[in-house]
Design a protein around this motif. Structure first.
Motif, PDB file in Angstrom:
ATOM      1  N   ALA A   1      -7.781  -4.641   5.070  1.00 63.09           N
ATOM      2  CA  ALA A   1      -6.412  -4.123   4.988  1.00 63.09           C
ATOM      3  C   ALA A   1      -5.751  -4.536   3.684  1.00 63.09           C
ATOM      4  N   LEU A   2      -6.010  -5.771   3.246  1.00 61.78           N
ATOM      5  CA  LEU A   2      -5.405  -6.253   2.000  1.00 61.78           C
ATOM      6  C   LEU A   2      -5.936  -5.489   0.795  1.00 61.78           C
ATOM      7  N   VAL A   3      -7.247  -5.271   0.761  1.00 57.50           N
ATOM      8  CA  VAL A   3      -7.824  -4.477  -0.334  1.00 57.50           C
ATOM      9  C   VAL A   3      -7.224  -3.083  -0.335  1.00 57.50           C
ATOM     10  N   GLY A   4      -7.148  -2.471   0.848  1.00 57.44           N
ATOM     11  CA  GLY A   4      -6.564  -1.137   0.949  1.00 57.44           C
ATOM     12  C   GLY A   4      -5.106  -1.113   0.538  1.00 57.44           C
TER      13      GLY A   4
ATOM     14  N   VAL B   1      -3.537  -3.154  -1.587  1.00 58.74           N
ATOM     15  CA  VAL B   1      -3.401  -3.333  -3.040  1.00 58.74           C
ATOM     16  C   VAL B   1      -3.816  -2.065  -3.775  1.00 58.74           C
ATOM     17  N   VAL B   2      -5.000  -1.543  -3.433  1.00 57.11           N
ATOM     18  CA  VAL B   2      -5.505  -0.352  -4.130  1.00 57.11           C
ATOM     19  C   VAL B   2      -4.600   0.851  -3.879  1.00 57.11           C
ATOM     20  N   GLY B   3      -4.244   1.078  -2.625  1.00 54.18           N
ATOM     21  CA  GLY B   3      -3.391   2.216  -2.301  1.00 54.18           C
ATOM     22  C   GLY B   3      -2.019   2.132  -2.946  1.00 54.18           C
ATOM     23  N   THR B   4      -1.465   0.920  -3.022  1.00 56.29           N
ATOM     24  CA  THR B   4      -0.158   0.737  -3.645  1.00 56.29           C
ATOM     25  C   THR B   4      -0.215   0.999  -5.148  1.00 56.29           C
ATOM     26  N   VAL B   5      -1.229   0.461  -5.799  1.00 54.07           N
ATOM     27  CA  VAL B   5      -1.367   0.657  -7.254  1.00 54.07           C
ATOM     28  C   VAL B   5      -1.571   2.134  -7.582  1.00 54.07           C
ATOM     29  N   VAL B   6      -2.499   2.776  -6.891  1.00 55.18           N
ATOM     30  CA  VAL B   6      -2.773   4.190  -7.171  1.00 55.18           C
ATOM     31  C   VAL B   6      -1.572   5.058  -6.814  1.00 55.18           C
ATOM     32  N   GLY B   7      -0.949   4.797  -5.662  1.00 52.93           N
ATOM     33  CA  GLY B   7       0.212   5.578  -5.259  1.00 52.93           C
ATOM     34  C   GLY B   7       1.377   5.440  -6.217  1.00 52.93           C
ATOM     35  N   THR B   8       1.617   4.219  -6.699  1.00 52.26           N
ATOM     36  CA  THR B   8       2.722   3.989  -7.638  1.00 52.26           C
ATOM     37  C   THR B   8       2.454   4.658  -8.979  1.00 52.26           C
ATOM     38  N   LEU B   9       1.237   4.488  -9.503  1.00 53.46           N
ATOM     39  CA  LEU B   9       0.898   5.098 -10.797  1.00 53.46           C
ATOM     40  C   LEU B   9       0.957   6.618 -10.726  1.00 53.46           C
ATOM     41  N   TRP B  10       0.456   7.170  -9.630  1.00 58.34           N
ATOM     42  CA  TRP B  10       0.479   8.629  -9.492  1.00 58.34           C
ATOM     43  C   TRP B  10       1.908   9.143  -9.366  1.00 58.34           C
ATOM     44  N   ALA B  11       2.760   8.404  -8.688  1.00 57.67           N
ATOM     45  CA  ALA B  11       4.166   8.809  -8.577  1.00 57.67           C
ATOM     46  C   ALA B  11       4.853   8.749  -9.934  1.00 57.67           C
TER      47      ALA B  11
ATOM     48  N   GLN C   1     -12.254   0.038   3.623  1.00 57.02           N
ATOM     49  CA  GLN C   1     -11.262  -0.238   2.583  1.00 57.02           C
ATOM     50  C   GLN C   1     -10.695   1.047   1.995  1.00 57.02           C
ATOM     51  N   ILE C   2     -11.546   2.062   1.844  1.00 55.16           N
ATOM     52  CA  ILE C   2     -11.059   3.341   1.318  1.00 55.16           C
ATOM     53  C   ILE C   2     -10.142   4.010   2.338  1.00 55.16           C
ATOM     54  N   VAL C   3     -10.498   3.941   3.608  1.00 56.97           N
ATOM     55  CA  VAL C   3      -9.632   4.503   4.650  1.00 56.97           C
ATOM     56  C   VAL C   3      -8.255   3.850   4.609  1.00 56.97           C
TER      57      VAL C   3
ATOM     58  N   SER D   1      -6.911   2.385   2.033  1.00 56.08           N
ATOM     59  CA  SER D   1      -6.267   2.769   0.770  1.00 56.08           C
ATOM     60  C   SER D   1      -5.617   4.135   0.872  1.00 56.08           C
ATOM     61  N   VAL D   2      -6.298   5.073   1.510  1.00 55.44           N
ATOM     62  CA  VAL D   2      -5.745   6.425   1.685  1.00 55.44           C
ATOM     63  C   VAL D   2      -4.485   6.371   2.548  1.00 55.44           C
ATOM     64  N   ALA D   3      -4.548   5.599   3.621  1.00 52.18           N
ATOM     65  CA  ALA D   3      -3.384   5.483   4.504  1.00 52.18           C
ATOM     66  C   ALA D   3      -2.186   4.872   3.783  1.00 52.18           C
ATOM     67  N   VAL D   4      -2.442   3.923   2.895  1.00 51.54           N
ATOM     68  CA  VAL D   4      -1.376   3.258   2.149  1.00 51.54           C
ATOM     69  C   VAL D   4      -0.830   4.158   1.055  1.00 51.54           C
ATOM     70  N   PHE D   5      -1.704   4.901   0.403  1.00 49.05           N
ATOM     71  CA  PHE D   5      -1.319   5.743  -0.731  1.00 49.05           C
ATOM     72  C   PHE D   5      -0.182   6.696  -0.385  1.00 49.05           C
ATOM     73  N   ILE D   6      -0.254   7.313   0.799  1.00 47.81           N
ATOM     74  CA  ILE D   6       0.688   8.377   1.147  1.00 47.81           C
ATOM     75  C   ILE D   6       2.138   7.889   1.181  1.00 47.81           C
ATOM     76  N   PRO D   7       2.492   6.874   1.996  1.00 50.12           N
ATOM     77  CA  PRO D   7       3.910   6.458   2.031  1.00 50.12           C
ATOM     78  C   PRO D   7       4.389   5.863   0.717  1.00 50.12           C
TER      79      PRO D   7
END
Length: 253
Positions: free
Chosen positions: A65-68, A70-80, A125-127, A129-135
């Motif tokens: 969950a922690l890896v997801g 961090v990764v989802g937050t970084v990618v989601g923020t950069l993409w936004a 971890q990818i699952v 990350s995807v869940a985190v990326f969206i919100p």
């Protein structure tokens, strides 16, 4: 601590204890079978006696969950940030991100296990990350676009550079939205990592532990693992909440 703070802290604790006591009474009075719902006392007994196992399973889920997160937050923020700076990118990718937001975890997990192998944690971890990326993505993007035109005009009147405008107007205005998305994502990271464990991968984590306990008809232990999942989610949420309080207090000063 004043009376208002005591009431805010004590009220949910008292309500929770009352709910657990009522749960225990209902199970005893109506003689509810453990496979329907175990009593809180039996769950607590299993939680204490198997704390070492629950701790290890919680660490397995928490690490993914922690890896997801961090990764989802970084990618989601950069993409936004990119989508806010260049609107055509947002228009092109919006349908894809919307489609990604509605894909069930139960569909993603087996696909990633097939791609990366069932002997590693990568799929889980990818699952997560995807869940985190969206919100995170949607909240940050909305925050970046909340700056009022009058504020931009005022910064231009002071001959502020684009970097100064971002630092003093855009980013501070987007921070509350970022942390709103991060709070939501912190819980989703734990939930998605746990659910992904049901569909393969290494024999570790709370999801696998719950299914193993249920298959052996040890329902109280299964609920003890559920309690471990709840506590893990609370740790993630409280950590993000504390980080938000720290960061926002610094920006106010």
């Amino acid at each position: 601590m004043n009376a208002d703070r005591v009431r805010v802290v004590a009220s949910p604790i008292v309500f929770g204890l009352a709910a657990v006591a009522l749960w225990q009474v209902i199970v005893v009075v109506f003689q509810i079978k453990p496979f329907v719902v175990p009593s809180p006392l039996s769950i607590g007994d299993q939680f204490v006696s198997r704390l070492d196992v629950i701790w290890l399973a919680s660490l397995g889920t928490a690490s993914n969950a922690l890896v997801g997160l961090v990764v989802g937050t970084v990618v989601g923020t950069l993409w936004a940030l990119l989508a806010a700076a260049w609107r055509p990118l947002d228009e092109v990718t919006a349908p894809l991100i919307t489609a990604l937001a509605v894909i069930p975890i139960v569909a993603l997990a087996p696909v990633f296990y097939a791609m990366f192998g069932a002997s590693v944690e990568t799929g889980r971890q990818i699952v997560a990350s995807v869940a985190v990326f969206i919100p995170v993505y949607f909240n940050v993007l909305r925050g970046l676009r909340q700056v009022k035109p009058i504020h931009r005009d005022l910064m231009r009147a002071y001959a502020a550079s684009a970097r100064q405008m971002s630092r003093h107007v855009t980013l501070p205005g987007a921070l509350p939205f970022f942390f709103t998305g991060l709070r939501i994502a912190s819980s989703l990271a734990v939930i998605s990592a746990l659910v992904a464990e049901y569909f393969g991968g290494p024999v570790s984590g709370l999801g696998k532990a719950i299914t193993s306990a249920v298959s052996s008809s040890n329902y109280a232990l299964a609920w003890a693992f559920v309690l471990g999942a709840i506590l893990t989610g609370l740790v993630f949420y409280c950590a993000v909440y504390a980080l938000e309080a720290l960061v926002m207090s610094r920006f106010r000063h």
